[in-house]
Write an enzyme that holds these catalytic residues in place. Structure first.
Site, short mmCIF file in Angstrom:
data_model
loop_
_atom_site.label_atom_id
_atom_site.label_comp_id
_atom_site.label_asym_id
_atom_site.label_seq_id
_atom_site.Cartn_x
_atom_site.Cartn_y
_atom_site.Cartn_z
N ASP A 195 28.33 -56.73 24.88
CA ASP A 195 28.87 -56.56 23.54
C ASP A 195 29.57 -55.21 23.35
OD1 ASP A 195 27.87 -59.07 22.58
OD2 ASP A 195 25.86 -58.17 22.57
N ARG A 226 18.35 -49.97 32.73
CA ARG A 226 19.54 -50.83 32.79
C ARG A 226 19.56 -51.69 34.04
NH1 ARG A 226 24.50 -51.60 30.64
NH2 ARG A 226 24.03 -50.18 28.93
N ASN A 256 35.46 -46.05 26.48
CA ASN A 256 36.63 -46.09 25.59
C ASN A 256 37.95 -46.32 26.31
OD1 ASN A 256 35.78 -45.80 22.78
ND2 ASN A 256 34.98 -43.81 23.41
#
Length: 618
Positions: free
Chosen positions: A220, A325, A197
């Site tokens: 994204d 990941r 954020n």
């Protein structure tokens, strides 16, 4: 138009530049023949004599002293030119052209950097040519005083998540992105995000008029932060019109895949430098609130989505594959295989408004009342009247390896029951991603109210949702005029409701769900539609696997299965009735509970390059 000028250029050897292949012959195309600049050139060597002519679409290069076996006349399309430069003194008066011709790869178009340099007689001559070419690339009229009215360089804000994908975003940025941006005469400021954020908080506070666009160098997840940061500003109505670009350095790269149809980084950067912009739809998503620690009930939260809403199989794979990941985009392939091996189903209620439904008729009267019961065939026939091709069900049914071996058809009703008043996130612990990274078999379907003993688990969430800040949206953000509040029942007409056991529900508004997953081949950036795919329990593992294989080529709509349905809608509501599950918006985990969404057409602006459609320029 500039009058005829005489120029003298000498081919300048460039030791560190990539050697360029022969240009295509002039006879292979029909370029614009109205010349803007033209001249005959003399060089020191007979083998290096050229005549250059600049038109609106090409640079014509004529070799005056031809060599055996060489083309005498060549073309350099401006559509493949990213920029040009004229180095300052004491460098020689060079005109340097940066060219990225198309090549072919197995899955799409690739580009390779080529450089052409010519030595002019004087610096003013080279600068005049450089200014004229830059004006043409920016679609600025070329006039006699073009050299004095050179367009202001575009200014871009680059937001880089250094941990996206395999953690190579900054390396790719230095080796591929920044050199091309500088060649395109674009000024930029680069900021590395430091935490989750961070970009959202930054976008809420910065002065947007200083920038011509915001470019996300990541996956994204960072785009999701930026869009919601723009919508949380007091001036959101103007802020959301800021052009947004994306360069694929993440794991999923769905939006980049929708732009480029195969997101090779160099090609996406080339499209960014071209600067073509077109509108993009956004979807307003109202989600269940986090559980309140006091006795007061928290209000539902609202956020804006540009990609997808997922429940079930797709969201499970997205969140659970975080542990892989380090594999990059291969994490989704591995996660899909793991989840198919232990296939789950979830009980829930899905309601949607077909695109042909309108709130009122042209004379202000309400539309005619619809039948109280409709079959799935009638719903698909209704969608056939829209501008989209008729959706088809997917894949042939296979009776082997299925969960429940037999499925009774779901019931439909235009009047769904009111949603449960309870909502909560998952009680199980979440998989924690790397630091600073974004990102049951039940009965057959039936239409019934949940029993009074059914409750959601209200334990406090852990991991991804625990410390996520929430900022109230401005009071004047666009209203969801097709939807009532989340805790109220839907209207009694125009809605179709399906209740039963689902393997997945996916609402998608871009053509791609991943770089290689063409999940909604008919979707467009600004078609004003939500493309819904839902798979009901009973589908076999083999059929589900074939479904995702078919999505790689985008031909899954030509296959059929009674368990798979595709429809388009303007709004939908999803009410999970299973106590545990996973809900994601743009791949980001949200609290588990009732959720609803509505399309808002052409709200944002996306940089897509020159795609042959009507677009504006940066």
């Amino acid at each position: 138009m500039i009058g005829e000028c005489r120029w003298v250029f000498q081919c300048f050897p460039c030791r560190h530049w990539v050697s360029s292949p022969p240009l295509r012959p002039a006879a292979a195309s029909a370029p614009d023949t109205s010349s803007l600049l033209h001249g005959q050139f003399a060089t020191l060597s007979p083998a290096s004599n050229y005549a250059l002519t600049l038109t609106h679409t090409h640079i014509h290069i004529q070799r005056l002293s031809s060599r055996p076996g060489k083309e005498a006349r060549l073309l350099l399309p401006l559509s493949e030119l990213v920029g040009c430069s004229c180095p300052r003194s004491p460098a020689p008066p060079l005109l340097v052209l940066y060219w990225y011709p198309q090549g072919k790869r197995r899955k799409g178009v690739s580009r390779r950097r080529q450089v052409k340099a010519y030595l002019a007689e004087s610096r003013p001559e080279a600068e005049r040519w450089s200014a004229a070419i830059q004006c043409l690339l920016r679609e600025v009229p070329v006039t006699a005083n073009t050299g004095d009215l050179l367009p202001r360089p575009r200014r871009l804000l680059l937001l880089v998540n250094p941990f996206s994908g395999r953690g190579q975003a900054m390396q790719w940025c230095q080796t591929h992105i920044l050199p091309m941006i500088r060649e395109a005469n674009i000024s930029y400021n680069l900021i590395q995000t430091e935490r989750r954020n961070h970009a959202r908080e930054l976008i809420r506070e910065i002065s947007l008029p200083e920038w011509d666009g915001i470019v996300i160098v990541s996956g994204d997840g960072l785009m999701h932060e930026v869009i919601n940061g723009l919508m949380e500003r007091p001036d959101w109505e103007q802020a959301i019109k800021t052009p947004l670009g994306i360069l694929p350095c993440g794991s999923g790269n769905a939006l980049a895949g929708s732009i480029n149809h195969y997101p090779l980084l160099l090609n996406c950067c080339f499209l960014l430098c071209q600067g073509g912009i077109r509108p993009m739809d956004l979807v307003s998503v109202t989600i269940s609130p986090l559980p309140s620690k006091n006795s007061h009930a928290a209000a539902p939260r609202r956020l804006f989505s540009f990609l997808s809403v997922a429940w079930g199989f797709v969201s499970d794979v997205d969140i659970e594959s975080e542990r892989y990941r380090g594999l990059g985009s291969a994490r989704f392939t591995l996660g899909t295989l793991v989840r198919i091996a232990s296939l789950r189903s979830y009980k829930g209620r899905l309601s949607y408004m077909p695109p042909s439904v309108v709130a009122t008729s042209s004379n202000g009267t309400p539309p005619p009342r619809r039948l109280l019961s409709r079959s799935i065939t009638e719903v698909l026939d209704q969608n056939q009247n829209t501008s989209r091709p008729r959706p088809h069900s997917l894949l042939q049914h296979s009776s082997s390896n299925s969960l429940p071996p037999k499925m009774t058809p779901p019931s439909f009703s235009p009047t769904p029951p009111s949603s449960p008043s309870c909502s909560s996130p998952r009680s199980s612990s979440y998989l924690t991603p790397r630091p600073n990274t974004p990102n049951s078999t039940l009965n057959s379907p039936s239409f019934q109210m949940p029993s009074s003993s059914f409750n959601f688990d209200l334990n406090e969430p852990a991991g991804l949702l625990r410390n996520r800040p929430f900022v109230s949206l401005p009071f004047d953000v666009p209203r969801d005029d097709l939807l009532p509040p989340l805790d109220q029942p839907l209207p009694t007409r125009d809605w179709v409701t399906i209740e039963g056991d689902f393997v997945l529900v996916l609402a998608l508004y871009q053509s791609h769900l991943g770089a290689d997953l063409h999940a909604a081949p008919h979707a467009r950036f600004d078609d004003g539609l939500i493309h819904l795919t839902f798979v009901r329990a009973g589908i076999s593992r083999a059929t589900l696997l074939r479904l995702f294989f078919a999505m790689e080529k985008g031909n899954h709509h030509s296959l059929s299965s009674p368990y798979v349905s595709h429809i388009t809608c303007k709004a939908f509501r999803l009410q999970p009735l299973s106590p545990r599950g996973t809900l994601t918006v743009d791949g980001e985990l949200v609290p588990y509970g009732p959720l609803q969404a509505q399309i808002h057409p052409s709200m944002a602006r996306l940089v897509v390059g020159d795609t042959g459609v009507k677009i504006t320029r940066l």
